[in-house]
Design a protein around this motif. Structure first.
Motif, PDB file in Angstrom:
ATOM      1  N   PRO A 131      -6.928   5.694  13.139  1.00  0.00           N
ATOM      2  CA  PRO A 131      -6.941   4.497  12.295  1.00  0.00           C
ATOM      3  C   PRO A 131      -5.986   4.643  11.109  1.00  0.00           C
ATOM      4  N   GLY A 132      -5.744   3.518  10.465  1.00  0.00           N
ATOM      5  CA  GLY A 132      -4.915   3.536   9.270  1.00  0.00           C
ATOM      6  C   GLY A 132      -5.657   3.950   8.020  1.00  0.00           C
ATOM      7  N   PHE A 133      -6.991   3.945   8.056  1.00  0.00           N
ATOM      8  CA  PHE A 133      -7.780   4.308   6.886  1.00  0.00           C
ATOM      9  C   PHE A 133      -7.808   5.829   6.729  1.00  0.00           C
ATOM     10  N   PRO A 134      -7.307   6.358   5.622  1.00  0.00           N
ATOM     11  CA  PRO A 134      -7.241   7.817   5.459  1.00  0.00           C
ATOM     12  C   PRO A 134      -8.592   8.506   5.572  1.00  0.00           C
ATOM     13  N   GLN A 135      -9.656   7.889   5.039  1.00  0.00           N
ATOM     14  CA  GLN A 135     -10.956   8.551   5.064  1.00  0.00           C
ATOM     15  C   GLN A 135     -11.481   8.727   6.487  1.00  0.00           C
ATOM     16  N   MET A 136     -10.979   7.933   7.421  1.00  0.00           N
ATOM     17  CA  MET A 136     -11.313   8.118   8.832  1.00  0.00           C
ATOM     18  C   MET A 136     -10.291   9.023   9.518  1.00  0.00           C
TER      19      MET A 136
ATOM     20  N   ASN B  44     -14.682   9.811  15.674  1.00  0.00           N
ATOM     21  CA  ASN B  44     -14.534   9.373  14.287  1.00  0.00           C
ATOM     22  C   ASN B  44     -15.839   9.672  13.548  1.00  0.00           C
TER      23      ASN B  44
ATOM     24  N   ASP C 278       1.559   4.961   1.213  1.00  0.00           N
ATOM     25  CA  ASP C 278       1.199   5.830   2.329  1.00  0.00           C
ATOM     26  C   ASP C 278       0.551   7.110   1.826  1.00  0.00           C
TER      27      ASP C 278
ATOM     28  N   GLY D 245      -2.633   4.089  12.249  1.00  0.00           N
ATOM     29  CA  GLY D 245      -2.624   2.653  12.025  1.00  0.00           C
ATOM     30  C   GLY D 245      -2.433   1.825  13.281  1.00  0.00           C
TER      31      GLY D 245
ATOM     32  N   ARG E 288       0.840  -1.186   0.000  1.00  0.00           N
ATOM     33  CA  ARG E 288       0.000   0.000   0.000  1.00  0.00           C
ATOM     34  C   ARG E 288       0.875   1.236   0.000  1.00  0.00           C
TER      35      ARG E 288
ATOM     36  N   HIS F 249      -0.744   9.228   4.439  1.00  0.00           N
ATOM     37  CA  HIS F 249      -0.836  10.034   5.658  1.00  0.00           C
ATOM     38  C   HIS F 249       0.182  11.176   5.685  1.00  0.00           C
TER      39      HIS F 249
ATOM     40  N   ASP G 170      -2.571  -5.836  14.898  1.00  0.00           N
ATOM     41  CA  ASP G 170      -2.733  -4.462  15.403  1.00  0.00           C
ATOM     42  C   ASP G 170      -2.098  -4.370  16.795  1.00  0.00           C
TER      43      ASP G 170
END
Length: 252
Positions: A144-149, A127, A20, A68, A18, A22, A76
């Motif tokens: 979180p690791g999810f950018p949209q969050m 969130n 990055d 993340g 993936r 961030h 995790d």
């Protein structure tokens, strides 16, 4: 002014599976507020290494955004690493529990509640995407690791806790593109050292540009900081490069 740092966690980023997102977004969010990152650290899914990194940043007193590893799967480790760095245990946070129960309703399970098990004594970071919160403690924000969050959560934290740091001083950066046989860094080292000494509140930068065939194209030389000081430093640089017969133009 405190320093801002980012910790970006995940084997999938280090392996290249993936890309990055961030670092670039965090730099952008800070720049919009007249702030900047001082450091970024990429870490794999190794609990001990994450804990060691957090101990250092907690001791330094930096403002840190960690992305993340706050989920509940075996890979995790961030929640546990943060607890170890803080020297506390993990507990179900009542505010996190409230958010998670509101998110899942009758479908709540003990496994899902693990998502709200944080180091004792922290506060939650809301969130807006799905109500599964992150947490914050001592200017460290765990997202979180999810950018949209993560990115809206980071923006909320900046505006909620650090508005007083935003745009304390307008900053600009300007640079020349220098060309010619003597437009290289080692030949201009004395000039750079003089600018740094004369303008300690500015950041000097020097970025050589090279063509595909390896030939030097130009040297980008400039400074960043308070507008008035930037103008003074750029005038000093221009006078000196002209004296040395170095070609220059303003960076677009």
């Amino acid at each position: 002014m405190k320093s801002f740092g980012a910790i970006i966690i995940g084997d999938e980023i280090l392996s290249g599976k993936r890309v990055d997102r961030h670092f670039a977004r965090m730099a952008e969010l800070l720049a919009e507020r007249g702030l900047r990152l001082s450091w970024v650290e990429y870490l794999g899914d190794e609990r001990a290494r994450i804990a060691d990194s957090l101990r250092r940043s907690l001791a330094a007193g930096d403002i840190v955004f960690s992305f993340g590893g706050i989920g509940n799967t075996p890979d995790d480790h961030t929640r546990q690493a943060a607890a170890a760095a803080l020297g506390v245990d993990l507990v179900l946070h009542p505010d996190a529990e409230r958010e998670i129960r509101a998110r899942f309703g009758a479908e709540i399970t003990d496994v899902r509640l693990l998502l709200g098990t944080f180091p004792r004594g922290v506060d939650i970071v809301p969130n807006p995407f799905n109500r599964i919160p992150g947490f914050r403690v001592r200017d460290h924000h765990f997202l979180p690791g999810f950018p949209q969050m993560a990115h809206p959560m980071a923006e909320w934290a900046l505006d909620t806790f650090y508005a007083d740091l935003c745009r304390q001083q307008e900053r600009v950066d300007k640079a020349f593109l220098l060309t010619g046989s003597n437009a290289y860094e080692s030949a201009l080292l004395d000039l750079m050292e003089r600018i740094v000494a004369d303008f300690p509140r500015l950041r000097l930068f020097s970025l050589p540009s090279m063509a595909e065939d390896g030939q030097r194209r130009y040297l980008e030389l400039g400074v960043e900081g308070e507008p008035e000081l930037v103008e003074q430093a750029m005038t000093a640089i221009r006078h000196e490069v002209e004296r040395r017969g170095i070609g220059w133009q303003w960076r677009p």
